[in-house]
Design an enzyme around this catalytic site. Structure first.
Site, PDB file in Angstrom:
ATOM      1  N   ARG A 269     -13.099 -17.700 -15.281  1.00  0.00           N
ATOM      2  CA  ARG A 269     -12.738 -16.721 -14.324  1.00  0.00           C
ATOM      3  C   ARG A 269     -12.161 -15.399 -14.938  1.00  0.00           C
ATOM      4  NH1 ARG A 269     -12.830 -18.755  -8.972  1.00  0.00           N
ATOM      5  NH2 ARG A 269     -14.323 -20.313  -9.012  1.00  0.00           N
TER       6      ARG A 269
ATOM      7  N   ARG B 286     -10.053 -11.567  -9.583  1.00  0.00           N
ATOM      8  CA  ARG B 286      -9.164 -11.260  -9.048  1.00  0.00           C
ATOM      9  C   ARG B 286      -7.789 -10.903  -9.444  1.00  0.00           C
ATOM     10  NH1 ARG B 286      -9.449 -15.199  -4.136  1.00  0.00           N
ATOM     11  NH2 ARG B 286     -10.027 -16.335  -5.803  1.00  0.00           N
TER      12      ARG B 286
ATOM     13  N   ARG C 135     -13.497  -4.748  -5.394  1.00  0.00           N
ATOM     14  CA  ARG C 135     -13.732  -5.557  -4.185  1.00  0.00           C
ATOM     15  C   ARG C 135     -13.313  -4.970  -2.940  1.00  0.00           C
ATOM     16  NH1 ARG C 135     -14.797  -8.378  -1.636  1.00  0.00           N
ATOM     17  NH2 ARG C 135     -13.521 -10.496  -2.225  1.00  0.00           N
TER      18      ARG C 135
ATOM     19  N   ASP D 145     -22.010 -16.858  -9.125  1.00  0.00           N
ATOM     20  CA  ASP D 145     -20.978 -17.990  -8.828  1.00  0.00           C
ATOM     21  C   ASP D 145     -21.993 -19.261  -8.983  1.00  0.00           C
ATOM     22  OD1 ASP D 145     -18.380 -18.762  -7.432  1.00  0.00           O
ATOM     23  OD2 ASP D 145     -19.740 -20.119  -6.426  1.00  0.00           O
TER      24      ASP D 145
ATOM     25  N   TYR E 108     -20.790 -29.657  -2.875  1.00  0.00           N
ATOM     26  CA  TYR E 108     -20.588 -28.483  -1.638  1.00  0.00           C
ATOM     27  C   TYR E 108     -21.720 -28.458  -0.681  1.00  0.00           C
ATOM     28  CZ  TYR E 108     -17.031 -25.873  -4.306  1.00  0.00           C
ATOM     29  OH  TYR E 108     -16.262 -25.510  -4.903  1.00  0.00           O
TER      30      TYR E 108
HETATM   31  O1  CP3 Z   1     -15.702 -16.983 -15.229  1.00  0.00           O
HETATM   32  C1  CP3 Z   1     -16.235 -15.831 -14.568  1.00  0.00           C
HETATM   33  O2  CP3 Z   1     -15.342 -14.865 -14.938  1.00  0.00           O
HETATM   34  C2  CP3 Z   1     -17.442 -15.649 -14.009  1.00  0.00           C
HETATM   35  C3  CP3 Z   1     -17.449 -15.809 -12.452  1.00  0.00           C
HETATM   36  C4  CP3 Z   1     -17.319 -16.863 -11.873  1.00  0.00           C
HETATM   37  C5  CP3 Z   1     -17.183 -16.933 -10.357  1.00  0.00           C
HETATM   38  N1  CP3 Z   1     -16.956 -18.439  -9.981  1.00  0.00           N
HETATM   39  C6  CP3 Z   1     -16.949 -15.878  -9.737  1.00  0.00           C
HETATM   40  C7  CP3 Z   1     -16.329 -15.907  -8.452  1.00  0.00           C
HETATM   41  C8  CP3 Z   1     -17.804 -18.341 -12.415  1.00  0.00           C
HETATM   42  C9  CP3 Z   1     -18.080 -18.805 -13.768  1.00  0.00           C
HETATM   43  C10 CP3 Z   1     -17.315 -19.131 -10.982  1.00  0.00           C
HETATM   44  C11 CP3 Z   1     -17.678 -20.747 -10.972  1.00  0.00           C
HETATM   45  C12 CP3 Z   1     -17.173 -21.410  -9.941  1.00  0.00           C
HETATM   46  N2  CP3 Z   1     -17.458 -20.954  -8.531  1.00  0.00           N
HETATM   47  C13 CP3 Z   1     -16.896 -22.827  -9.871  1.00  0.00           C
HETATM   48  C14 CP3 Z   1     -16.481 -23.423 -11.219  1.00  0.00           C
HETATM   49  C15 CP3 Z   1     -15.241 -23.244 -11.709  1.00  0.00           C
HETATM   50  C16 CP3 Z   1     -14.215 -23.831 -11.246  1.00  0.00           C
HETATM   51  O3  CP3 Z   1     -13.465 -23.231 -10.563  1.00  0.00           O
HETATM   52  O4  CP3 Z   1     -14.214 -25.285 -11.290  1.00  0.00           O
HETATM   53  C17 CP3 Z   1     -16.667 -23.083  -8.662  1.00  0.00           C
HETATM   54  C18 CP3 Z   1     -15.988 -24.279  -8.236  1.00  0.00           C
HETATM   55  C19 CP3 Z   1     -16.913 -21.988  -7.793  1.00  0.00           C
HETATM   56  C20 CP3 Z   1     -17.021 -22.178  -6.397  1.00  0.00           C
HETATM   57  C21 CP3 Z   1     -15.908 -20.888  -5.658  1.00  0.00           C
HETATM   58  N3  CP3 Z   1     -16.356 -19.596  -5.716  1.00  0.00           N
HETATM   59  C22 CP3 Z   1     -14.648 -21.099  -5.192  1.00  0.00           C
HETATM   60  C23 CP3 Z   1     -13.759 -22.373  -5.094  1.00  0.00           C
HETATM   61  C24 CP3 Z   1     -14.237 -19.714  -4.873  1.00  0.00           C
HETATM   62  C25 CP3 Z   1     -13.125 -19.432  -4.345  1.00  0.00           C
HETATM   63  C26 CP3 Z   1     -11.684 -19.675  -5.090  1.00  0.00           C
HETATM   64  C27 CP3 Z   1     -11.550 -18.803  -6.185  1.00  0.00           C
HETATM   65  O5  CP3 Z   1     -11.172 -19.460  -7.012  1.00  0.00           O
HETATM   66  O6  CP3 Z   1     -11.759 -17.753  -6.072  1.00  0.00           O
HETATM   67  C28 CP3 Z   1     -15.312 -19.009  -5.163  1.00  0.00           C
HETATM   68  C29 CP3 Z   1     -15.190 -17.415  -5.064  1.00  0.00           C
HETATM   69  C30 CP3 Z   1     -15.218 -16.778  -6.316  1.00  0.00           C
HETATM   70  N4  CP3 Z   1     -16.254 -16.830  -7.508  1.00  0.00           N
HETATM   71  C31 CP3 Z   1     -14.465 -15.425  -6.820  1.00  0.00           C
HETATM   72  C32 CP3 Z   1     -14.851 -15.071  -7.996  1.00  0.00           C
HETATM   73  C33 CP3 Z   1     -14.408 -13.852  -8.711  1.00  0.00           C
HETATM   74  C34 CP3 Z   1     -13.550 -14.627  -5.702  1.00  0.00           C
HETATM   75  C35 CP3 Z   1     -14.284 -13.984  -4.910  1.00  0.00           C
HETATM   76  C36 CP3 Z   1     -13.323 -12.870  -4.541  1.00  0.00           C
HETATM   77  O7  CP3 Z   1     -12.450 -12.985  -3.505  1.00  0.00           O
HETATM   78  O8  CP3 Z   1     -13.388 -11.724  -4.977  1.00  0.00           O
END
Ligand code: CP3
Length: 342
Positions: free
Chosen positions: A21, A25, A34, A70, A142
């Site tokens: 990540r 954010r 965003r 994602d 999911y």
């Molecule tokens: O790592 C990186 O920088 C690359 C981008 C990336 C995102 N999601 C962008 C994202 C990666 C590798 C993921 C993987 C992901 N997504 C996982 C596996 C990793 C983990 O945390 O176990 C999972 C479970 C998700 C599902 C997901 N997507 C959740 C639970 C959420 C909301 C909570 C959170 O942590 O933000 C997202 C949204 C998401 N995916 C955001 C980002 C940058 C936030 C979106 C926003 O509001 O800007």
């Protein structure tokens, strides 16, 4: 590329560093983008997704970029609409219906490949481009729950008491197609995030989650990293996935995790992202502790034990990155970075 050399377990002056990540954010420049584009718009625009992918690299001397997308990104192309609020939200899909989902046509996720092509073109040749997907078991969780859940009862019921093999087979094939399209676009490494595999008992992990992950990752032609957090009880079975390297969380000291995973594999981790909310001394000490636990062993890839939290101060991330880059000379008081190989 330092990351590729670590994945081959070649000797290095210091471990490579990137973190999960890293594009997100906690960065003000991400929040600024965003405020103008939804998550969906940003992800589906190769230009904006590539820009977000590069944002952390403009600030920190990282060894890898990970494409902005994602784990749920391929689902709409398989006929399952997904919203981000910000976590994935979807109408729950029954187990037997998952097995009937449409095969993934890679042209329907070409925006991810295009973001990779665009980001790769701007990256320094020493920086690796990482593609990724979700673990088939995690995607199934999911789908069955219709989003995130505290303890995923429908997923556990399906995995512990039913036969999810057809559903997992469909998802494993889709993840494989998705990863292949990212590799063709220029990803030099791919990581599978199996975020919910840790909910499973060891027997069911080995029976269902491992073969599905293995089928998706097998013989892709690039090094693969399999990451599952909250999976301390499963570490001894990780190697059955057949990945090049394994990612572990902070619940065990790194050396202990490595022993359980197997010293012959490269290992990625494992700073607790919660510690990045502390003061800079805490961050520095925690980073050095991880490096000491890795003890210069070949194949260590410095990372967090899970994604960086949105409320993390950027200065703390910088402290962490500098401590790794300066290792081991900075830890002993010297300031030079002699022989930094690429
Ligand atoms: O790592 C990186 O920088 C690359 C981008 C990336 C995102 N999601 C962008 C994202 C990666 C590798 C993921 C993987 C992901 N997504 C996982 C596996 C990793 C983990 O945390 O176990 C999972 C479970 C998700 C599902 C997901 N997507 C959740 C639970 C959420 C909301 C909570 C959170 O942590 O933000 C997202 C949204 C998401 N995916 C955001 C980002 C940058 C936030 C979106 C926003 O509001 O800007």
């Amino acid at each position: 590329m330092r990351l590729l050399r670590a994945l081959r377990r070649e000797p290095l002056d210091r471990p490579p560093i990137w973190f999960m990540r890293q594009a997100g954010r906690y960065l003000p420049e991400y929040r600024e983008l965003r405020s103008r584009y939804s998550f969906e718009e940003a992800m589906r625009s190769p230009r904006i997704a590539a820009e977000i992918t590069l944002q952390p690299l403009r600030r920190f001397d990282l060894d890898a970029a990970i494409v902005f997308a994602d784990i749920m990104t391929p689902l709409p192309a398989m006929g399952v609409p997904v919203e981000f609020a910000p976590g994935p939200r979807l109408a729950p899909v029954e187990l037997r219906k998952v097995a009937l989902l449409r095969e993934l046509d890679p042209s329907r996720v070409d925006f991810v490949a295009e973001a990779i092509i665009s980001a790769r073109a701007s990256l320094d040749p020493s920086v690796a481009m990482i593609g990724f997907c979700g673990g088939p078991a995690t995607i199934l969780a999911y789908l069955l729950e219709g989003g995130g859940s505290q303890d995923h009862p429908a997923f556990r019921q399906a995995m512990e008491y039913e036969d999810p093999s057809d559903a997992l087979g469909v998802l494993a094939r889709a993840m494989r197609v998705y990863l292949r399209s990212q590799i063709e676009a220029g990803a030099e490494v791919v990581q599978m995030f199996d975020s919910w595999a840790g909910l499973l008992s060891p027997g069911k992990f080995r029976q269902w989650a491992v073969p599905a992950a293995r089928d998706a990752l097998d013989d892709l032609g690039v090094p693969t990293i399999y990451f599952a957090p909250g999976a301390t009880h499963l570490l001894e079975s990780f190697h059955e996935v057949g990945a090049t390297a394994y990612g572990v969380d902070w619940r065990l000291p790194l050396d202990k995790s490595w022993q359980l995973v197997g010293g012959q594999y490269a290992l990625q981790g494992n700073l607790d992202p919660g510690l990045l909310l502390g003061d800079s001394e805490t961050v520095h000490a925690a980073t050095i502790r991880v490096l000491e636990e890795a003890d210069g062993r070949r194949g260590h890839i410095f990372n967090l034990g899970h994604g960086v939290r949105p409320d993390t101060p950027v200065a703390n991330v910088e402290t962490m990155v500098k401590a790794v880059i300066g290792w081991p000379s900075a830890a002993s008081g010297a300031t030079s970075r002699v022989g930094r190989a690429t």
